[in-house]
Design a protein around this motif. Structure first.
Motif, PDB file in Angstrom:
ATOM      1  N   MET A   1       0.843  -1.182   0.000  1.00  0.00           N
ATOM      2  CA  MET A   1       0.000   0.000   0.000  1.00  0.00           C
ATOM      3  C   MET A   1       0.890   1.249   0.000  1.00  0.00           C
ATOM      4  N   THR A   2       0.443   2.268  -0.652  1.00  0.00           N
ATOM      5  CA  THR A   2       1.168   3.526  -0.750  1.00  0.00           C
ATOM      6  C   THR A   2       1.378   4.149   0.634  1.00  0.00           C
ATOM      7  N   SER A 114      -2.296   6.265  -6.043  1.00  0.00           N
ATOM      8  CA  SER A 114      -1.991   4.964  -5.433  1.00  0.00           C
ATOM      9  C   SER A 114      -1.040   4.112  -6.268  1.00  0.00           C
ATOM     10  N   TYR A 140      -7.161  10.569   2.668  1.00  0.00           N
ATOM     11  CA  TYR A 140      -6.231   9.426   2.757  1.00  0.00           C
ATOM     12  C   TYR A 140      -6.629   8.516   3.922  1.00  0.00           C
ATOM     13  N   ARG A 143      -9.693   6.392   3.433  1.00  0.00           N
ATOM     14  CA  ARG A 143      -9.479   5.298   2.487  1.00  0.00           C
ATOM     15  C   ARG A 143      -8.564   4.216   3.049  1.00  0.00           C
ATOM     16  N   TYR A 145      -5.349   4.532   4.267  1.00  0.00           N
ATOM     17  CA  TYR A 145      -3.902   4.669   4.088  1.00  0.00           C
ATOM     18  C   TYR A 145      -3.231   5.067   5.390  1.00  0.00           C
TER      19      TYR A 145
END
Length: 156
Positions: A1-2, A114, A140, A143, A145
């Protein structure tokens, strides 16, 4: 994941934000990452381009505007022959594949964020930046992150 990193500056000027963005771009490049700097419009892209050329006389961050690279590719016999520098600056479409990091100076989050390993956002104490980047932070987080903040004391 970013991985998302917010750098929070104590300064209020947009100039200080651009100066720190240059330093961050230099650091990311020095670590061997390819970087795309996403800005709001062509005027800001050209302003950031100038900052990268002038921010430190002993520094060189190889970069180009996406629009200039696109024009060179159209003029070249083979578009693949146009070399891409490690740092690109753009405001329109997603950059070419193979770039690991995004420095987002645009008020909004690009829908293609992403695809990068790392995303950096810079907040300073300018009211417009505070409002838009707080919204980015919430987006962010909502979602899922992981968002890290780096409170900076002084950037000079």
């Amino acid at each position: 994941m970013t991985q998302i990193d917010f750098y929070i500056l104590p300064d209020t000027t947009l100039e200080a934000r651009l100066e720190f963005a240059c330093r961050l771009a230099e650091t990311i490049h020095a670590k061997g990452f390819r970087l795309h700097v996403h800005v709001e419009d062509e005027a800001m892209a050209r302003q950031f381009d100038e900052h990268l050329w002038q921010f430190r006389p002993e520094s060189f961050v190889p970069h180009a505007l996406d629009i200039d690279l696109d024009m060179a590719a159209r003029e070249a016999e083979h578009a693949d022959d146009v070399p891409r520098p490690p740092v690109t600056i753009g405001w329109q479409d997603a950059p070419a594949p193979g770039i690991e990091a995004l420095l987002n100076l645009h008020p909004e989050i690009p829908e293609w964020f992403s695809r990068f390993e790392r995303v950096a956002e810079i907040i300073n104490q300018h009211q417009d930046v505070l409002v838009t980047k707080r919204e980015c932070w919430r987006t962010y987080k909502s979602r899922g992150y992981a968002v890290r903040s780096h409170q900076l004391k002084g950037v000079s």
